[in-house]
Enzyme design. Structure first.
Site, PDB file in Angstrom:
ATOM      1  N   ASP A 181       5.923  -5.979   6.867  1.00 24.22           N
ATOM      2  CA  ASP A 181       4.600  -5.332   6.911  1.00 24.22           C
ATOM      3  C   ASP A 181       3.636  -6.172   6.062  1.00 24.22           C
ATOM      4  O   ASP A 181       3.137  -5.751   5.021  1.00 24.22           O
ATOM      5  CB  ASP A 181       4.734  -3.910   6.356  1.00 24.22           C
ATOM      6  CG  ASP A 181       3.404  -3.193   6.290  1.00 24.22           C
ATOM      7  OD1 ASP A 181       3.277  -2.264   5.441  1.00 24.22           O
ATOM      8  OD2 ASP A 181       2.475  -3.545   7.049  1.00 24.22           O
TER       9      ASP A 181
ATOM     10  N   THR B 277       0.477  -9.262   5.419  1.00 24.43           N
ATOM     11  CA  THR B 277      -0.816  -9.712   5.927  1.00 24.43           C
ATOM     12  C   THR B 277      -0.552 -10.748   7.027  1.00 24.43           C
ATOM     13  O   THR B 277       0.567 -11.238   7.189  1.00 24.43           O
ATOM     14  CB  THR B 277      -1.618 -10.368   4.784  1.00 24.43           C
ATOM     15  OG1 THR B 277      -0.744 -11.242   4.047  1.00 24.43           O
ATOM     16  CG2 THR B 277      -2.187  -9.328   3.831  1.00 24.43           C
TER      17      THR B 277
ATOM     18  N   ASP C 255       7.876 -13.052  -3.626  1.00 24.88           N
ATOM     19  CA  ASP C 255       7.584 -13.566  -2.285  1.00 24.88           C
ATOM     20  C   ASP C 255       8.785 -13.227  -1.397  1.00 24.88           C
ATOM     21  O   ASP C 255       9.937 -13.490  -1.778  1.00 24.88           O
ATOM     22  CB  ASP C 255       7.383 -15.081  -2.388  1.00 24.88           C
ATOM     23  CG  ASP C 255       7.286 -15.741  -1.016  1.00 24.88           C
ATOM     24  OD1 ASP C 255       6.170 -16.056  -0.600  1.00 24.88           O
ATOM     25  OD2 ASP C 255       8.333 -15.866  -0.356  1.00 24.88           O
TER      26      ASP C 255
ATOM     27  N   PRO D  66      -0.861 -15.253   1.434  1.00 26.26           N
ATOM     28  CA  PRO D  66       0.581 -15.464   1.213  1.00 26.26           C
ATOM     29  C   PRO D  66       1.445 -15.097   2.425  1.00 26.26           C
ATOM     30  O   PRO D  66       2.656 -15.296   2.389  1.00 26.26           O
ATOM     31  CB  PRO D  66       0.875 -14.539   0.027  1.00 26.26           C
ATOM     32  CG  PRO D  66      -0.160 -13.485   0.088  1.00 26.26           C
ATOM     33  CD  PRO D  66      -1.391 -14.119   0.666  1.00 26.26           C
TER      34      PRO D  66
ATOM     35  N   ASP E 129       0.826  -1.213   0.000  1.00 27.54           N
ATOM     36  CA  ASP E 129       0.000   0.000   0.000  1.00 27.54           C
ATOM     37  C   ASP E 129       0.861   1.264   0.000  1.00 27.54           C
ATOM     38  O   ASP E 129       0.373   2.348  -0.289  1.00 27.54           O
ATOM     39  CB  ASP E 129      -0.925   0.005   1.233  1.00 27.54           C
ATOM     40  CG  ASP E 129      -0.113  -0.078   2.517  1.00 27.54           C
ATOM     41  OD1 ASP E 129       0.291  -1.205   2.882  1.00 27.54           O
ATOM     42  OD2 ASP E 129       0.135   0.959   3.144  1.00 27.54           O
TER      43      ASP E 129
ATOM     44  N   GLU F 283       7.047  -6.844  -2.539  1.00 28.35           N
ATOM     45  CA  GLU F 283       5.592  -7.061  -2.440  1.00 28.35           C
ATOM     46  C   GLU F 283       5.206  -8.175  -3.406  1.00 28.35           C
ATOM     47  O   GLU F 283       5.573  -8.152  -4.587  1.00 28.35           O
ATOM     48  CB  GLU F 283       4.869  -5.759  -2.793  1.00 28.35           C
ATOM     49  CG  GLU F 283       3.377  -5.912  -3.104  1.00 28.35           C
ATOM     50  CD  GLU F 283       2.564  -6.505  -1.951  1.00 28.35           C
ATOM     51  OE1 GLU F 283       2.598  -5.919  -0.851  1.00 28.35           O
ATOM     52  OE2 GLU F 283       1.917  -7.557  -2.172  1.00 28.35           O
TER      53      GLU F 283
HETATM   54  N1  SAM Z   1      -0.558  -2.997   7.695  1.00 28.86           N
HETATM   55  C1  SAM Z   1      -1.102  -4.263   7.297  1.00 28.86           C
HETATM   56  C2  SAM Z   1      -1.156  -5.197   8.471  1.00 28.86           C
HETATM   57  O1  SAM Z   1      -0.474  -4.992   9.450  1.00 28.86           O
HETATM   58  O2  SAM Z   1      -1.951  -6.137   8.408  1.00 28.86           O
HETATM   59  C3  SAM Z   1      -0.315  -4.830   6.138  1.00 28.86           C
HETATM   60  C4  SAM Z   1      -0.613  -4.065   4.892  1.00 28.86           C
HETATM   61  S1  SAM Z   1       0.170  -4.515   3.433  1.00 28.86           S
HETATM   62  C5  SAM Z   1      -1.085  -4.179   2.295  1.00 28.86           C
HETATM   63  C6  SAM Z   1       0.289  -6.283   3.480  1.00 28.86           C
HETATM   64  C7  SAM Z   1       0.938  -6.781   2.205  1.00 28.86           C
HETATM   65  O3  SAM Z   1       1.726  -7.964   2.437  1.00 28.86           O
HETATM   66  C8  SAM Z   1      -0.058  -7.194   1.098  1.00 28.86           C
HETATM   67  O4  SAM Z   1       0.034  -6.291   0.026  1.00 28.86           O
HETATM   68  C9  SAM Z   1       0.360  -8.611   0.700  1.00 28.86           C
HETATM   69  O5  SAM Z   1       0.249  -8.857  -0.695  1.00 28.86           O
HETATM   70  C10 SAM Z   1       1.808  -8.633   1.182  1.00 28.86           C
HETATM   71  N2  SAM Z   1       2.356  -9.979   1.391  1.00 28.86           N
HETATM   72  C11 SAM Z   1       1.761 -11.009   2.039  1.00 28.86           C
HETATM   73  N3  SAM Z   1       2.560 -12.091   2.022  1.00 28.86           N
HETATM   74  C12 SAM Z   1       3.702 -11.737   1.355  1.00 28.86           C
HETATM   75  C13 SAM Z   1       4.901 -12.422   1.010  1.00 28.86           C
HETATM   76  N4  SAM Z   1       5.069 -13.723   1.340  1.00 28.86           N
HETATM   77  N5  SAM Z   1       5.862 -11.745   0.343  1.00 28.86           N
HETATM   78  C14 SAM Z   1       5.684 -10.437   0.006  1.00 28.86           C
HETATM   79  N6  SAM Z   1       4.556  -9.725   0.271  1.00 28.86           N
HETATM   80  C15 SAM Z   1       3.572 -10.383   0.952  1.00 28.86           C
END
Ligand code: SAM
Length: 288
Positions: A156, A158, A137, A165, A86, A106
């Site tokens: 940061d 999910t 990833d 993921p 984001d 990301e």
């Molecule tokens: N602030 C939020 C929280 O604390 O829940 C997180 C927001 S941010 C949008 C989370 C991001 O992590 C998402 O865009 C997601 O696609 C990314 N993400 C999840 N797993 C990932 C991985 N294994 N590698 C890279 N990005 C990942």
């Protein structure tokens, strides 16, 4: 007829937001993506039905995840962000003029594109020449032989629950790769969620980080749009202690102050019991 968005925070807890307009609904290869214009907190990004970041309070989480390490490390030149598509965390890190490079890894390009379109004050970072955006990833990225070493690694992502993921970023293998990717005085921080509803994330991550790093600390803040408000971060450091120094203020901050930094490490016993004894003891600030 009012429109409401409901988040199932856990089996026994739901959160409802009144929605002025649905700005976007879609699905990527990794998750469902929605952007709601909420009555109380403005535009908000939701992934797989879980609130990620809302314009009305996102600065709390991003200021703490950025400035606690930026103030603790004496030369945070090179920063890796895993997740954070984001753009909010990258914006906050790049507000530090001493930071030389930020690499943002990301996994989902669609999150970046949708955030650029609907979360305008998150995304200035994407136009900063110090930022390198990598679609990958985070676990796989850390296994690449060509990556440099980082002073800070900020996760940061999910949450680990569910089919998203994020789960691979909450394993001992991931923490070992983070350790190897950090410079000899580097430190890492990871969001470890709302222990009122998902205590295992904090418990398991703090245990793994305390076994991987010489210094492990846990701190917290209050994010109104996260379940229960009380939200935690877990850190692992090779050299610098996040607690024992006098942090400087951050001029533009609306949440982070030196006093808030210090207070954030005072763990209420309700949550302190979730972390290893060594971490709990190290964070006792006013011995009885
Ligand atoms: N602030 C939020 C929280 O604390 O829940 C997180 C927001 S941010 C949008 C989370 C991001 O992590 C998402 O865009 C997601 O696609 C990314 N993400 C999840 N797993 C990932 C991985 N294994 N590698 C890279 N990005 C990942």
């Amino acid at each position: 007829m009012s429109l409401w968005f409901t988040e199932n925070a856990s089996d026994g807890h739901r959160l409802n937001w009144k929605v002025k307009r649905m700005l976007f609904t879609g699905k990527s290869a990794f998750q469902s993506i929605e952007v709601l214009d909420t009555e109380s907190f403005g535009p908000a990004l939701v992934l797989d039905g879980i609130m990620q970041t809302a314009c009305g309070d996102e600065f709390i989480y991003h200021e703490m995840l950025a400035w606690v390490p930026l103030r603790a490390h004496p030369h945070p030149d090179h920063v890796l962000i895993i997740g954070g598509g984001d753009g909010g965390l990258a914006r906050e890190v790049l507000a530090s003029k001493t930071v030389k490079t930020v690499t943002l890894v990301e996994i989902d390009p669609m999150v970046v594109e949708i955030s650029k379109k609907y979360l305008p004050h998150h995304v200035e970072a994407f136009f900063d020449p110090r930022l390198t955006l990598v679609y990958a990833d985070g676990l796989e990225y850390l296994s690449r032989p060509e990556i440099p070493s980082y002073d800070l690694i900020l996760v940061d992502s999910t949450d680990p629950e569910g089919a998203g993921p994020g789960s691979v970023l909450y394993t001992p293998e991931f923490h070992r790769r983070v350790f190897d990717a950090l410079a000899e005085d580097g430190l890492y921080i990871q969001q470890t969620g709302a222990p009122s509803y998902n205590p295992d994330v904090l418990r398991d991550t703090a245990l793994s980080a305390s076994r991987t790093f010489p210094l492990c600390r846990v701190f917290w803040c209050v994010v109104p749009t996260y379940p229960g408000g009380f939200f935690t971060f877990t850190s692992g450091s090779k050299q610098y202690d996040l607690m024992h120094f006098h942090p400087k203020a951050v001029e533009h901050a609306r949440w982070y102050t030196p006093a808030v930094h210090r207070a954030a490490f005072a763990l209420p016993p309700l949550f302190g019991r979730l972390v290893p004894e060594s971490v709990r003891q190290a964070q006792v600030q006013d011995p009885a």
